[in-house]
Design a protein around this motif. Structure first.
Motif, PDB file in Angstrom:
ATOM      1  N   LEU A 160       0.831  -1.205   0.000  1.00 51.37           N
ATOM      2  CA  LEU A 160       0.000   0.000   0.000  1.00 51.37           C
ATOM      3  C   LEU A 160       0.868   1.258   0.000  1.00 51.37           C
ATOM      4  O   LEU A 160       0.554   2.243  -0.672  1.00 51.37           O
ATOM      5  N   ALA A 192       2.284   1.744  -3.515  1.00 47.38           N
ATOM      6  CA  ALA A 192       1.242   2.272  -4.408  1.00 47.38           C
ATOM      7  C   ALA A 192       1.002   3.753  -4.123  1.00 47.38           C
ATOM      8  O   ALA A 192       0.899   4.572  -5.049  1.00 47.38           O
ATOM      9  N   ASP A 193       0.929   4.117  -2.839  1.00 43.45           N
ATOM     10  CA  ASP A 193       0.679   5.500  -2.456  1.00 43.45           C
ATOM     11  C   ASP A 193       1.808   6.421  -2.900  1.00 43.45           C
ATOM     12  O   ASP A 193       1.575   7.544  -3.351  1.00 43.45           O
ATOM     13  N   GLY A 204       1.323   7.532  -6.267  1.00 43.54           N
ATOM     14  CA  GLY A 204       0.028   8.149  -6.550  1.00 43.54           C
ATOM     15  C   GLY A 204      -0.970   7.170  -7.127  1.00 43.54           C
ATOM     16  O   GLY A 204      -1.868   7.538  -7.880  1.00 43.54           O
ATOM     17  N   PHE A 205      -0.827   5.897  -6.761  1.00 44.09           N
ATOM     18  CA  PHE A 205      -1.645   4.836  -7.352  1.00 44.09           C
ATOM     19  C   PHE A 205      -2.652   4.355  -6.317  1.00 44.09           C
ATOM     20  O   PHE A 205      -2.292   4.009  -5.191  1.00 44.09           O
ATOM     21  N   HIS A 206      -3.928   4.354  -6.704  1.00 37.29           N
ATOM     22  CA  HIS A 206      -4.976   3.862  -5.803  1.00 37.29           C
ATOM     23  C   HIS A 206      -5.138   2.356  -6.014  1.00 37.29           C
ATOM     24  O   HIS A 206      -5.682   1.920  -7.026  1.00 37.29           O
ATOM     25  N   LEU A 207      -4.652   1.581  -5.067  1.00 41.80           N
ATOM     26  CA  LEU A 207      -4.651   0.121  -5.194  1.00 41.80           C
ATOM     27  C   LEU A 207      -6.034  -0.442  -4.894  1.00 41.80           C
ATOM     28  O   LEU A 207      -6.602  -0.184  -3.835  1.00 41.80           O
ATOM     29  N   LEU A 208      -6.585  -1.192  -5.835  1.00 36.37           N
ATOM     30  CA  LEU A 208      -7.897  -1.806  -5.665  1.00 36.37           C
ATOM     31  C   LEU A 208      -7.787  -3.266  -5.255  1.00 36.37           C
ATOM     32  O   LEU A 208      -8.508  -3.742  -4.395  1.00 36.37           O
TER      33      LEU A 208
END
Length: 234
Positions: free
Chosen positions: A127, A130-131, A134-138
Motif C-alpha cells: 500500500l 502504491a501510495d 500516486g496509485f490507488h490500489l484496488l
C-alpha cells in the motif's frame, strides 16, 4: 456431543447465512442442491478444480452434474463466496473468498502444492509503494513459484541439471560421462563451482540456462551429465 454446525468456523456459518439470503433474494432455482455444494466446498481448504470438487461431492453423496456444478461455482464467484484462480498454466481452481481477509500463494513447480500465507507488514508495504506512486490500489495477487520443503527433502543434494525447474538457481558440482561431453561442457564455459540459473526447461528438447550474462542451450542428454546442487540463499 458438539454438532458439526457448532464446530464450523464462524466465518463459514456467516457465509451459509448470506448464501441463503442472496440466493433466495435472487430467486435462483434448485437452491437445496446449490446449498449442498457450498457446504462441501466450505469443508475443504484445498484449491480445487471443477473435476476435483465434482469427485469430492460424489464421495460425500452429492449427486449433481458437472454442468450444474460449473454454473453454481459461477454464481458463487459472482456473489463473492468463491474465487477462481489460475496458477501459471494450470487448470482453473476455486478457493474460499472470505470478506475482509487476504492471503497470497506459494506454488511448488514440482508437485503442484499450493501454500497460502498472509503477511501484514508485506500488505502494508504494498500500500505504501502504491501510495508513493500516486496509485490507488484496488486489488492485487502475489504468487511465489519455487520448490516446496517436501520436494527439496525428497531430492538428493546432487542431481542432474536436466531435472531442474525453471527459475532455479544452482551450482555446478561435477560432470559425469565421457571425455568428449566433459570437454564440450567446459568449452561452453561450465565448470564446477559456477552458479547457473535455469531460464527454461520443458524436460524435453533443449533447455536454456544463464551463466553470468550468457545464455547457454543444452540438450537433455548433455544436461543430464551436469550434476548440480541448490545455490545457497541470499
Amino acid at each position: 456431543m458438539i454438532g458439526a454446525e457448532n464446530k464450523m468456523k464462524p466465518v463459514h456459518r456467516k457465509d451459509k447465512e448470506l448464501f441463503k439470503k442472496l440466493f433466495h433474494q435472487e430467486h435462483i432455482d434448485q437452491f437445496e442442491d446449490r446449498f449442498r455444494i457450498l457446504e462441501e466446498f466450505l469443508k475443504t481448504e484445498k484449491h480445487l478444480t471443477v473435476q476435483q470438487l465434482h469427485a469430492l461431492l460424489s464421495e460425500n453423496g452429492v449427486d449433481v452434474s458437472l454442468d450444474f456444478l460449473k454454473q453454481t461455482l459461477h454464481l458463487m464467484c459472482r456473489f463473492g463466496f468463491a474465487q477462481k484462480r489460475t496458477f501459471q498454466d494450470g487448470p482453473p481452481r476455486y478457493e474460499h473468498r472470505h470478506l475482509g481477509q487476504h492471503h497470497d500463494h506459494m506454488i511448488c513447480t514440482k508437485c503442484g502444492a499450493i501454500i497460502e500465507f498472509a503477511d501484514a507488514p508485506l500488505e502494508k508495504r504494498q500500500l505504501e509503494i502504491a501510495d508513493a506512486h500516486g496509485f490507488h490500489l484496488l486489488q492485487h495477487r502475489m504468487e511465489l513459484y519455487g520448490i516446496c520443503a517436501g520436494c527439496q527433502a525428497s531430492r538428493a543434494d546432487l542431481h542432474p541439471l536436466s531435472q531442474a525447474r525453471q527459475g532455479e538457481r544452482l551450482v555446478v558440482r561435477e560432470f559425469v560421462g565421457g571425455k568428449g561431453s566433459r570437454m564440450r561442457l567446459v568449452s561452453m564455459g561450465l565448470r564446477p563451482g559456477e552458479p547457473v540459473e535455469v531460464i527454461t526447461n520443458c524436460h524435453q528438447g533443449q533447455m536454456t540456462i544463464a551463466l553470468g550474462y550468457n545464455r547457454l542451450s543444452l540438450g537433455q542428454g548433455l544436461a543430464g551429465k551436469v550434476l548440480v546442487s541448490s545455490a545457497p540463499g541470499p
